[in-house]
Design a protein around this motif. Structure first.
Motif, PDB file in Angstrom:
ATOM      1  N   LEU A 159      -0.180   1.467   9.428  1.00  0.00           N
ATOM      2  CA  LEU A 159      -0.196   0.612   8.461  1.00  0.00           C
ATOM      3  C   LEU A 159       1.111   0.380   7.638  1.00  0.00           C
ATOM      4  O   LEU A 159       1.590  -0.695   7.320  1.00  0.00           O
ATOM      5  CB  LEU A 159      -1.297   0.650   7.365  1.00  0.00           C
ATOM      6  N   TYR A 160       1.853   1.599   7.913  1.00  0.00           N
ATOM      7  CA  TYR A 160       2.878   1.866   6.909  1.00  0.00           C
ATOM      8  C   TYR A 160       4.469   1.253   7.545  1.00  0.00           C
ATOM      9  O   TYR A 160       4.761   1.729   9.024  1.00  0.00           O
ATOM     10  CB  TYR A 160       3.138   3.232   6.566  1.00  0.00           C
ATOM     11  N   THR A 161       5.265   0.715   6.989  1.00  0.00           N
ATOM     12  CA  THR A 161       6.259   0.154   7.743  1.00  0.00           C
ATOM     13  C   THR A 161       7.676   0.985   7.153  1.00  0.00           C
ATOM     14  O   THR A 161       8.635   0.705   7.614  1.00  0.00           O
ATOM     15  CB  THR A 161       6.578  -1.453   7.221  1.00  0.00           C
ATOM     16  N   ASP A 164      -4.295   5.084   8.607  1.00  0.00           N
ATOM     17  CA  ASP A 164      -3.484   4.847   9.646  1.00  0.00           C
ATOM     18  C   ASP A 164      -2.012   4.827   9.622  1.00  0.00           C
ATOM     19  O   ASP A 164      -1.660   3.933   8.861  1.00  0.00           O
ATOM     20  CB  ASP A 164      -4.072   3.483  10.320  1.00  0.00           C
ATOM     21  N   THR A 180       0.882  -1.220   0.091  1.00  0.00           N
ATOM     22  CA  THR A 180      -0.180   0.013   0.072  1.00  0.00           C
ATOM     23  C   THR A 180       0.999   1.313  -0.008  1.00  0.00           C
ATOM     24  O   THR A 180       1.768   1.071   0.790  1.00  0.00           O
ATOM     25  CB  THR A 180      -0.847  -0.068   1.237  1.00  0.00           C
ATOM     26  N   MET A 193      -7.876   1.713   7.135  1.00  0.00           N
ATOM     27  CA  MET A 193      -6.705   1.101   7.100  1.00  0.00           C
ATOM     28  C   MET A 193      -5.610   2.037   6.580  1.00  0.00           C
ATOM     29  O   MET A 193      -4.562   2.330   7.157  1.00  0.00           O
ATOM     30  CB  MET A 193      -6.417  -0.076   6.488  1.00  0.00           C
ATOM     31  N   VAL A 194      -5.894   2.933   5.311  1.00  0.00           N
ATOM     32  CA  VAL A 194      -4.805   3.433   4.491  1.00  0.00           C
ATOM     33  C   VAL A 194      -4.682   4.765   5.308  1.00  0.00           C
ATOM     34  O   VAL A 194      -3.707   5.504   4.929  1.00  0.00           O
ATOM     35  CB  VAL A 194      -5.112   3.558   2.942  1.00  0.00           C
ATOM     36  N   GLY A 252       3.261   0.385   2.968  1.00  0.00           N
ATOM     37  CA  GLY A 252       2.922  -0.404   4.020  1.00  0.00           C
ATOM     38  C   GLY A 252       2.393  -1.508   3.426  1.00  0.00           C
ATOM     39  O   GLY A 252       2.338  -2.168   2.253  1.00  0.00           O
ATOM     40  N   LYS A 253       1.457  -2.201   4.396  1.00  0.00           N
ATOM     41  CA  LYS A 253       0.754  -3.749   4.319  1.00  0.00           C
ATOM     42  C   LYS A 253      -0.056  -3.809   3.425  1.00  0.00           C
ATOM     43  O   LYS A 253      -0.775  -2.610   3.252  1.00  0.00           O
ATOM     44  CB  LYS A 253       0.744  -4.246   5.598  1.00  0.00           C
ATOM     45  N   LYS A 254      -0.504  -4.691   3.093  1.00  0.00           N
ATOM     46  CA  LYS A 254      -1.914  -4.983   2.013  1.00  0.00           C
ATOM     47  C   LYS A 254      -3.160  -4.140   2.891  1.00  0.00           C
ATOM     48  O   LYS A 254      -3.176  -4.196   3.930  1.00  0.00           O
ATOM     49  CB  LYS A 254      -1.929  -6.067   1.610  1.00  0.00           C
ATOM     50  N   SER A 255      -3.827  -3.509   1.996  1.00  0.00           N
ATOM     51  CA  SER A 255      -5.136  -3.063   2.718  1.00  0.00           C
ATOM     52  C   SER A 255      -6.169  -3.134   1.616  1.00  0.00           C
ATOM     53  O   SER A 255      -6.170  -3.436   0.610  1.00  0.00           O
ATOM     54  CB  SER A 255      -4.729  -1.524   2.412  1.00  0.00           C
TER      55      SER A 255
END
Length: 127
Positions: free
Chosen positions: A113-115, A110, A33, A107-108, A99-102
């Protein structure tokens, strides 16, 4: 090593446009994402725009809706933010995030979510 490198920021006048780019490396871009956040002086980092991973739907903060457009080019591992009709309140450091799959708007928006985050690019809008 994951790298997100933003470019395209600068000093513009009210009503002008800018296009930010974020080139990603060291990750499988198509599984991420991608989003944009911004942080103004003495304020918290806030959500600007992102693309929901499952369906490609763009999501925007109310403050930029209808003025900004997010897009991604998976072949180039790059995400873009087209910013039109810029206002002084858009002045901030803009950060790209992966970030991770959303699958949902909440979610997006937040930050959790992002790494991975870029180092940011300054956008200054003068009157």
């Amino acid at each position: 090593q994951v790298q997100l490198v933003e470019s395209g920021g600068g000093l513009v006048q009210v009503g002008d446009s800018l296009r930010l780019s974020c080139a990603a490396s060291g990750l499988t871009f198509g599984t991420q994402t991608m989003g944009w956040f911004r942080q103004a002086p003495d304020k918290e980092r806030e959500f600007v725009a992102a693309i929901i991973w499952t369906n490609g739907q763009p999501v925007y903060a109310d403050s930029v809706q209808a003025r900004f457009t997010i897009s991604r080019d998976n072949a180039k591992s790059t995400v873009y933010l087209q910013m039109n009709s810029l206002k002084p309140e858009d002045t901030a450091v803009y950060y790209c995030a992966a970030g991770k799959k959303s699958w949902a708007e909440t979610m997006v928006k937040d930050k959790g979510l992002y790494t991975n985050w870029g180092q940011g690019t300054q956008v200054t809008v003068s009157e």
